[in-house]
Design a protein around this motif. Structure first.
Motif, PDB file in Angstrom:
ATOM      1  N   LEU A 307       0.894  -1.165  -0.005  1.00 41.75           N
ATOM      2  CA  LEU A 307      -0.067  -0.001  -0.049  1.00 41.75           C
ATOM      3  C   LEU A 307       1.081   1.251  -0.004  1.00 41.75           C
ATOM      4  O   LEU A 307       0.535   2.186  -0.828  1.00 41.75           O
ATOM      5  CB  LEU A 307      -0.913  -0.218   1.026  1.00 41.75           C
ATOM      6  N   ALA A 308       1.714   1.323   0.782  1.00 46.00           N
ATOM      7  CA  ALA A 308       2.803   2.528   1.060  1.00 46.00           C
ATOM      8  C   ALA A 308       3.572   2.751  -0.458  1.00 46.00           C
ATOM      9  O   ALA A 308       3.537   3.809  -0.849  1.00 46.00           O
ATOM     10  CB  ALA A 308       3.783   2.284   2.199  1.00 46.00           C
ATOM     11  N   VAL A 309       3.975   1.744  -1.012  1.00 47.82           N
ATOM     12  CA  VAL A 309       4.760   1.916  -2.158  1.00 47.82           C
ATOM     13  C   VAL A 309       4.009   2.526  -3.320  1.00 47.82           C
ATOM     14  O   VAL A 309       4.172   3.405  -3.965  1.00 47.82           O
ATOM     15  CB  VAL A 309       5.673   0.897  -2.474  1.00 47.82           C
ATOM     16  N   ASN A 310       2.641   1.565  -3.512  1.00 48.21           N
ATOM     17  CA  ASN A 310       1.756   1.941  -4.593  1.00 48.21           C
ATOM     18  C   ASN A 310       1.164   3.510  -4.456  1.00 48.21           C
ATOM     19  O   ASN A 310       1.135   4.059  -5.436  1.00 48.21           O
ATOM     20  CB  ASN A 310       0.619   1.167  -4.571  1.00 48.21           C
ATOM     21  N   GLU A 311       1.061   3.838  -3.059  1.00 45.88           N
ATOM     22  CA  GLU A 311       0.414   5.089  -2.995  1.00 45.88           C
ATOM     23  C   GLU A 311       1.624   6.283  -3.141  1.00 45.88           C
ATOM     24  O   GLU A 311       1.258   7.304  -3.742  1.00 45.88           O
ATOM     25  CB  GLU A 311      -0.370   5.243  -1.586  1.00 45.88           C
ATOM     26  N   GLN A 386      -4.181   4.896   9.421  1.00 49.04           N
ATOM     27  CA  GLN A 386      -3.238   5.988   9.540  1.00 49.04           C
ATOM     28  C   GLN A 386      -2.293   5.909   8.259  1.00 49.04           C
ATOM     29  O   GLN A 386      -1.754   7.017   7.848  1.00 49.04           O
ATOM     30  CB  GLN A 386      -2.391   6.043  10.830  1.00 49.04           C
ATOM     31  N   LEU A 387      -1.801   4.827   7.951  1.00 52.26           N
ATOM     32  CA  LEU A 387      -0.757   4.709   6.864  1.00 52.26           C
ATOM     33  C   LEU A 387      -1.598   5.266   5.623  1.00 52.26           C
ATOM     34  O   LEU A 387      -0.876   6.294   4.803  1.00 52.26           O
ATOM     35  CB  LEU A 387      -0.501   3.276   6.706  1.00 52.26           C
ATOM     36  N   LEU A 388      -2.658   5.171   5.300  1.00 48.50           N
ATOM     37  CA  LEU A 388      -3.186   5.397   4.065  1.00 48.50           C
ATOM     38  C   LEU A 388      -3.455   7.223   4.191  1.00 48.50           C
ATOM     39  O   LEU A 388      -3.212   7.918   3.062  1.00 48.50           O
ATOM     40  CB  LEU A 388      -4.585   4.890   3.570  1.00 48.50           C
TER      41      LEU A 388
END
Length: 399
Positions: A307-311, A386-388
């Motif tokens: 999720l982190a890398v893609n966003e 929170q990450l998103l």
């Protein structure tokens, strides 16, 4: 108090950049700010219940209320020796294990044991913020060997050879890496190990604290597993903090040749005596007990990693390679620098991190803490929501 009242050796130590940013984020939260912090490398999970129960039982047992051997409880040292054989592919005895107050103490003691003033240490860069200070405290000199995002943050034998000279005493290895999450392949580790073998007096300090946190089929090979002939000049440092969500328990270790282990034990006997017996008993439960909670945490980290890398890569000018291990992404933000956002010119990643904290209330650690400017480290060891939300704030800020 003037700085002259403090020893030059201690006054020269830099505060941990990751803890500094995390402390600033927590202070802002205490003021009511809605800060999302990607700063600290700390799992958001509770320590698994069976580990906590082992600690509670240990508290009630009077034998844990007394001094125990400086090198660690015999049962824990045996468990660490078994883990080293299982996960690092290296047969060691319990006498080679020194239990420490967290992985940081193990890193410090490793360099203290092998370095003399003027000795140089080859440090693949980007690097964890504590390495330079531990090397300096031991009288050594750090020599950066840099690999950028175009090389997946992994150095080559040719680079190491170019940096090597008559003063080189040790090579630091950290795979999976903090801050980049990079994992060296089997062939890459083998090549570096064979290079070390060709340098008869070169030590290796191998930081393996993230070895159980790998993804996409990657495996964190230990250098002594692939090139066993250098085991007599390799010190492995590790701990329970990251794998078992036990950062606050302060339990790490170093595994080293017998003479280095004896020296480390002597140092520790004066430095801290033994590690808390309660934490050691918890460590035994962690290493020998149910590993299912570790697998559950790893699945969550993997989901967050993707999720982190893609966003992040949706932000124009930002490049984030997909890490294979640990719980960090290391974003190359050079494409954002030299530009103005909301009337503010951003010239380096330190300014960019400050700008993001002020304008978007998102805390990240700038590349200056780990080597060259132009990068940001984000830990994805926090809740999915929170990450998103944090990354979406960055997308809006830099759109």
């Amino acid at each position: 108090m003037s700085e002259s009242r403090i020893s030059k050796r201690i006054a020269a130590i830099a505060e941990s950049a990751t803890l500094k940013v995390d402390a600033k984020a927590k202070a802002l939260k205490a003021q009511g700010k809605d800060v999302i912090s990607f700063a600290a490398g700390e799992p958001d999970f509770a320590t698994p219940a069976h580990i906590v129960e082992a600690a509670l039982a240990a508290v009630r047992d009077p034998k844990n209320h007394r001094y125990t051997p400086a090198a660690g409880l015999p049962e824990l040292r045996e468990a660490i020796a078994l883990k080293t054989k299982t996960d690092s592919g290296t047969e060691v005895s319990a006498t080679q294990v020194t239990v420490t107050n967290g992985g940081k103490q193990a890193v410090y003691q490793a360099f203290a044991v092998i370095l003399d003033p003027g000795d140089e240490v080859l440090v693949p860069t980007p690097y964890w913020t504590t390495y330079p200070e531990a090397i300096k405290l031991a009288g050594g000199k750090q020599v950066d060997v840099f690999a950028g995002s175009d090389k997946d943050y992994k150095v080559t034998v040719d680079q190491l050879e170019a940096a090597y000279n008559k003063n080189t005493k040790a090579l630091l290895m950290c795979s999976p890496s903090n801050p980049t999450g990079a994992v060296y392949t089997k062939q890459e580790i083998l090549d570096i190990g064979n290079w070390v073998a060709s340098k008869p007096n070169l030590w290796v300090v191998s930081d393996e604290i993230y070895q159980n946190l790998t993804y996409d089929g990657a495996y964190a090979h230990s250098i002594t597993e692939l090139v066993p002939e250098i085991a007599d000049r390799t010190i492995m440092v590790n701990g329970v903090a990251k794998t078992y969500a036990m950062t606050g328990w302060r339990l790490g270790w170093m595994v080293s040749p017998v003479d280095a282990a004896k020296a480390a034990n002597n140092l520790q006997s004066h430095l801290t005596s033994n590690v808390s017996n309660i934490s050691q008993r918890a460590g035994i439960a962690a290493l020998t007990g149910d590993q299912a909670p570790v697998k559950d945490m790893l699945l969550a980290f993997d989901r967050r990693r993707q999720l982190a890398v893609n966003e992040l890569n949706r932000i124009p000018g930002l490049v984030t390679p997909m890490p294979k291990g640990a719980f960090y992404v290391y974003a190359d933000v050079s494409g954002l620098l030299g530009k103005s956002y909301q009337g503010v010119m951003l010239n380096n990643s330190l300014e960019l991190a400050d700008f993001a904290l002020e304008k978007a209330e998102v805390a990240m650690v700038p590349g200056e803490a780990f080597g060259p400017s132009g990068y940001l480290r984000l830990s994805y060891a926090l809740g999915d929501d929170q990450l998103l939300e944090g990354i979406q704030r960055l997308q809006k800020l830099f759109s």
